[in-house]
Design a protein around this motif. Structure first.
Motif, PDB file in Angstrom:
ATOM      1  N   LEU A  49       5.370  -7.149   0.239  1.00 46.11           N
ATOM      2  CA  LEU A  49       4.723  -8.650   0.294  1.00 46.11           C
ATOM      3  C   LEU A  49       4.190  -9.148   1.556  1.00 46.11           C
ATOM      4  O   LEU A  49       2.992  -9.787   1.790  1.00 46.11           O
ATOM      5  CB  LEU A  49       6.272  -9.883  -0.001  1.00 46.11           C
ATOM      6  N   LEU A  50       4.625  -8.502   2.762  1.00 49.78           N
ATOM      7  CA  LEU A  50       4.660  -9.413   4.173  1.00 49.78           C
ATOM      8  C   LEU A  50       3.303  -7.962   4.324  1.00 49.78           C
ATOM      9  O   LEU A  50       1.764  -8.919   4.315  1.00 49.78           O
ATOM     10  CB  LEU A  50       5.262  -8.387   4.769  1.00 49.78           C
TER      11      LEU A  50
ATOM     12  N   GLU B 132       1.300  -6.948   1.983  1.00 47.38           N
ATOM     13  CA  GLU B 132       0.128  -7.328   0.833  1.00 47.38           C
ATOM     14  C   GLU B 132      -0.562  -8.687   1.655  1.00 47.38           C
ATOM     15  O   GLU B 132      -1.646  -8.687   1.771  1.00 47.38           O
ATOM     16  CB  GLU B 132       0.489  -8.356  -0.330  1.00 47.38           C
ATOM     17  N   LEU B 133       0.035  -9.254   2.545  1.00 48.32           N
ATOM     18  CA  LEU B 133      -0.148 -11.090   2.966  1.00 48.32           C
ATOM     19  C   LEU B 133      -1.326 -10.467   3.676  1.00 48.32           C
ATOM     20  O   LEU B 133      -2.207 -11.223   4.404  1.00 48.32           O
ATOM     21  CB  LEU B 133       0.403 -11.779   2.710  1.00 48.32           C
ATOM     22  N   ASP B 134      -0.396  -9.972   4.792  1.00 43.13           N
ATOM     23  CA  ASP B 134      -1.144  -9.072   6.141  1.00 43.13           C
ATOM     24  C   ASP B 134      -2.386  -8.727   5.931  1.00 43.13           C
ATOM     25  O   ASP B 134      -3.002  -8.876   6.532  1.00 43.13           O
ATOM     26  CB  ASP B 134      -0.145  -7.769   6.757  1.00 43.13           C
ATOM     27  N   ARG B 135      -2.561  -7.673   5.029  1.00 43.15           N
ATOM     28  CA  ARG B 135      -3.855  -6.985   4.268  1.00 43.15           C
ATOM     29  C   ARG B 135      -4.837  -7.617   3.461  1.00 43.15           C
ATOM     30  O   ARG B 135      -5.962  -7.407   4.122  1.00 43.15           O
ATOM     31  CB  ARG B 135      -3.376  -6.014   3.339  1.00 43.15           C
TER      32      ARG B 135
ATOM     33  N   GLY C 284       6.245 -13.733  11.413  1.00 44.48           N
ATOM     34  CA  GLY C 284       5.807 -13.158   9.791  1.00 44.48           C
ATOM     35  C   GLY C 284       4.870 -11.744  10.313  1.00 44.48           C
ATOM     36  O   GLY C 284       4.916 -10.945   9.511  1.00 44.48           O
ATOM     37  N   ARG C 285       2.927 -12.652  11.520  1.00 47.45           N
ATOM     38  CA  ARG C 285       2.802 -10.900  11.503  1.00 47.45           C
ATOM     39  C   ARG C 285       3.148 -10.682  12.154  1.00 47.45           C
ATOM     40  O   ARG C 285       2.323  -9.056  12.327  1.00 47.45           O
ATOM     41  CB  ARG C 285       1.333 -12.294  12.389  1.00 47.45           C
ATOM     42  N   GLU C 286       4.305 -11.120  13.197  1.00 50.17           N
ATOM     43  CA  GLU C 286       4.977  -9.865  14.074  1.00 50.17           C
ATOM     44  C   GLU C 286       5.736  -8.937  13.246  1.00 50.17           C
ATOM     45  O   GLU C 286       5.647  -7.997  13.334  1.00 50.17           O
ATOM     46  CB  GLU C 286       5.296 -10.788  15.120  1.00 50.17           C
ATOM     47  N   LEU C 287       6.842  -9.500  12.141  1.00 49.34           N
ATOM     48  CA  LEU C 287       6.850  -8.525  11.911  1.00 49.34           C
ATOM     49  C   LEU C 287       6.671  -7.842  10.485  1.00 49.34           C
ATOM     50  O   LEU C 287       7.103  -6.514  10.147  1.00 49.34           O
ATOM     51  CB  LEU C 287       8.500 -10.111   9.980  1.00 49.34           C
ATOM     52  N   ALA C 288       5.418  -8.128  10.346  1.00 48.78           N
ATOM     53  CA  ALA C 288       4.238  -7.224   9.364  1.00 48.78           C
ATOM     54  C   ALA C 288       4.114  -5.775  10.162  1.00 48.78           C
ATOM     55  O   ALA C 288       4.382  -4.668   9.248  1.00 48.78           O
ATOM     56  CB  ALA C 288       2.587  -7.835   8.836  1.00 48.78           C
TER      57      ALA C 288
ATOM     58  N   VAL D 218       6.778  -3.624  10.379  1.00 45.19           N
ATOM     59  CA  VAL D 218       6.932  -3.347   9.181  1.00 45.19           C
ATOM     60  C   VAL D 218       6.508  -2.184   8.991  1.00 45.19           C
ATOM     61  O   VAL D 218       6.859  -0.955   8.228  1.00 45.19           O
ATOM     62  CB  VAL D 218       6.530  -4.181   7.922  1.00 45.19           C
ATOM     63  N   LYS D 219       4.852  -2.066   9.236  1.00 45.71           N
ATOM     64  CA  LYS D 219       4.017  -0.894   9.228  1.00 45.71           C
ATOM     65  C   LYS D 219       4.641  -0.408  10.459  1.00 45.71           C
ATOM     66  O   LYS D 219       4.069   1.578  10.152  1.00 45.71           O
ATOM     67  CB  LYS D 219       2.581  -1.480   9.569  1.00 45.71           C
ATOM     68  N   GLU D 220       5.209  -0.088  11.725  1.00 46.39           N
ATOM     69  CA  GLU D 220       5.723   0.945  12.324  1.00 46.39           C
ATOM     70  C   GLU D 220       6.791   1.427  10.878  1.00 46.39           C
ATOM     71  O   GLU D 220       6.629   2.818  11.643  1.00 46.39           O
ATOM     72  CB  GLU D 220       6.562   0.137  14.301  1.00 46.39           C
TER      73      GLU D 220
END
Length: 157
Positions: A40-41, A43-46, A99-103, A106-108
């Motif tokens: 979900l994170l 998807e919102l980041d994308r 949330g952007r920082e967490l995304a 998550v990418k890493e």
């Protein structure tokens, strides 16, 4: 395809799915996330802000699953929900700064999991996997049995 080949294929897919999900869960747990929340994170980041119904469709999970994930992520300050201007019953979901920082974190984790998953495979074979899996996924997509009714149940979380 004979049964032995079919059995080997089905068992390999099942085992990969189980192990990948368990490994992903173990890797995102230190970030305070449960399986599905990372998707979900990302998807919102994308895509930027989305209506919950759009998230449900994009993630391939039932709307109540998105609602539950959104509540938990909102409570932890990673997303913000607000009524949609065109339909007050619908909620728009967007990432907060946290949330952007967490995304990004998550990418890493996601990059590391992908590298771990294809370790030892030739680069050309690894590059073909997403297309092959997308085709296989489309082959087993839920079939519609009537207007808006899926035959297969969703098990997203």
């Amino acid at each position: 395809m004979d049964f032995a080949q079919a059995d080997a294929l089905n068992q390999a897919i099942r085992l990969l799915s189980l192990r990948h999900r368990a490994r992903a869960a173990a890797l995102i747990a230190p970030l305070g996330l449960h399986p599905g929340q990372e998707a979900l994170l990302l998807e919102l980041d994308r895509t930027g802000p989305r209506i919950q119904a759009q998230l449900s469709e994009a993630l391939g999970v039932e709307p109540p699953s998105v609602t539950l994930m959104a509540r938990k992520l909102e409570a932890s300050g990673h997303i913000r929900r607000s009524p949609a201007p065109s339909d007050r019953r619908a909620s728009i979901v967007e990432l907060t700064d946290s949330g952007r920082e967490l995304a990004e974190r998550v990418k890493e984790v996601w990059r590391g999991l992908a590298e771990e998953t294809v370790a030892g495979l030739p680069a050309a074979a690894a590059a073909e996997i997403p297309g092959l899996l997308a085709a296989m996924t489309a082959n087993v997509a839920p079939r519609r049995t009537g207007p808006g009714r899926a035959r297969a149940a969703d098990s997203g979380g």
